[in-house]
Design a protein around this motif. Structure first.
Motif, PDB file in Angstrom:
ATOM      1  N   LYS A   4     -66.191  10.116 -81.287  1.00  0.00           N
ATOM      2  CA  LYS A   4     -65.389  11.171 -80.680  1.00  0.00           C
ATOM      3  C   LYS A   4     -64.102  11.350 -81.473  1.00  0.00           C
ATOM      4  O   LYS A   4     -63.698  10.454 -82.208  1.00  0.00           O
ATOM      5  N   MET A   5     -63.484  12.490 -81.288  1.00  0.00           N
ATOM      6  CA  MET A   5     -62.240  12.787 -81.992  1.00  0.00           C
ATOM      7  C   MET A   5     -61.060  12.224 -81.207  1.00  0.00           C
ATOM      8  O   MET A   5     -61.077  12.213 -79.970  1.00  0.00           O
ATOM      9  N   VAL A  42     -53.631  13.109 -88.572  1.00  0.00           N
ATOM     10  CA  VAL A  42     -53.824  11.964 -87.672  1.00  0.00           C
ATOM     11  C   VAL A  42     -54.928  12.229 -86.643  1.00  0.00           C
ATOM     12  O   VAL A  42     -55.183  11.394 -85.789  1.00  0.00           O
ATOM     13  N   TRP A  43     -55.575  13.385 -86.705  1.00  0.00           N
ATOM     14  CA  TRP A  43     -56.690  13.714 -85.820  1.00  0.00           C
ATOM     15  C   TRP A  43     -57.961  13.341 -86.575  1.00  0.00           C
ATOM     16  O   TRP A  43     -58.260  13.896 -87.616  1.00  0.00           O
ATOM     17  N   HIS A  44     -58.689  12.359 -86.054  1.00  0.00           N
ATOM     18  CA  HIS A  44     -59.844  11.876 -86.804  1.00  0.00           C
ATOM     19  C   HIS A  44     -60.951  11.431 -85.861  1.00  0.00           C
ATOM     20  O   HIS A  44     -60.742  11.221 -84.664  1.00  0.00           O
ATOM     21  N   GLU A  45     -62.112  11.254 -86.448  1.00  0.00           N
ATOM     22  CA  GLU A  45     -63.264  10.775 -85.676  1.00  0.00           C
ATOM     23  C   GLU A  45     -63.199   9.259 -85.583  1.00  0.00           C
ATOM     24  O   GLU A  45     -62.877   8.574 -86.556  1.00  0.00           O
ATOM     25  N   ARG A  46     -63.484   8.766 -84.403  1.00  0.00           N
ATOM     26  CA  ARG A  46     -63.498   7.315 -84.211  1.00  0.00           C
ATOM     27  C   ARG A  46     -64.648   6.961 -83.283  1.00  0.00           C
ATOM     28  O   ARG A  46     -65.189   7.821 -82.596  1.00  0.00           O
ATOM     29  N   GLU A  47     -64.985   5.708 -83.267  1.00  0.00           N
ATOM     30  CA  GLU A  47     -66.076   5.258 -82.420  1.00  0.00           C
ATOM     31  C   GLU A  47     -65.509   4.545 -81.197  1.00  0.00           C
ATOM     32  O   GLU A  47     -64.703   3.629 -81.322  1.00  0.00           O
ATOM     33  N   VAL A  48     -65.949   4.993 -80.020  1.00  0.00           N
ATOM     34  CA  VAL A  48     -65.514   4.399 -78.765  1.00  0.00           C
ATOM     35  C   VAL A  48     -66.764   4.112 -77.944  1.00  0.00           C
ATOM     36  O   VAL A  48     -67.539   5.034 -77.635  1.00  0.00           O
ATOM     37  N   ASP A  49     -66.970   2.850 -77.605  1.00  0.00           N
ATOM     38  CA  ASP A  49     -68.139   2.438 -76.825  1.00  0.00           C
ATOM     39  C   ASP A  49     -69.439   2.949 -77.439  1.00  0.00           C
ATOM     40  O   ASP A  49     -70.328   3.447 -76.744  1.00  0.00           O
TER      41      ASP A  49
END
Length: 165
Positions: free
Chosen positions: A115-116, A104-111
């Motif tokens: 980030k992880m 469940v630890w994954h890279e995602r896009e924020v703004d």
């Protein structure tokens, strides 16, 4: 990704009171709702934790323990629990080892930046330590009630009849 039918990976983590929760120690005694969330004190995470706490007694009637896991430390969990009046156990996975174990630890896009972070996910684990339901990218609103319906399905038919009498 983990799926229904897989054996739940074993782990031990400290809770808000710095007491160790060991998944293997509840095997044979309790079903477990193990949910992963990004951070304490955010609107979605607060709603989810409060909803699980509101239904804590109902889960307990079905021999089920609810535990939440995030990368926050034990002190942050204690503050969050006390401020919100939460009754469920919050476990600290500050090194994200268990988040990685459960994928469940994954890279995602924020703004616009990558980030992880934790993918909001829930695992319903039966008394034998087998994952019965693996739910990914869940929405906090109404999630606890939906998970409770899944937990009720774990109980054998004869026990359900006895509970109704």
């Amino acid at each position: 990704m983990l799926q229904s039918g897989d054996i739940a990976p074993a782990f031990s983590l400290p809770d808000a009171d710095m007491e160790i929760f060991d998944l293997a120690s509840v095997a044979g005694k309790h079903n477990v709702v193990l949910y992963f969330y990004p951070r304490d004190k955010t609107p979605g995470c607060t709603r989810q934790a409060a909803d699980f706490s509101d239904h804590d007694d109902e889960f307990a009637r079905y021999d089920c323990i609810v535990v939440g896991v995030s990368p926050d430390d034990c002190l942050t969990h204690a503050e969050f629990r006390d401020q919100e009046g939460l009754s469920i156990r919050l476990l600290s996975d500050s090194d994200t080892e268990v988040c990685r174990l459960y994928n469940v630890w994954h890279e995602r896009e924020v703004d616009g930046m990558k980030k992880m972070g934790v993918r909001r996910s829930t695992f319903v684990i039966d008394k034998q330590g087998r994952i019965r339901h693996a739910l990914y990218d869940v929405t906090p609103r109404g999630h606890a009630a939906a998970v409770f319906e899944l937990v009720k399905e774990l109980e054998p038919q004869h026990a359900k009849r006895n509970r109704q009498e």
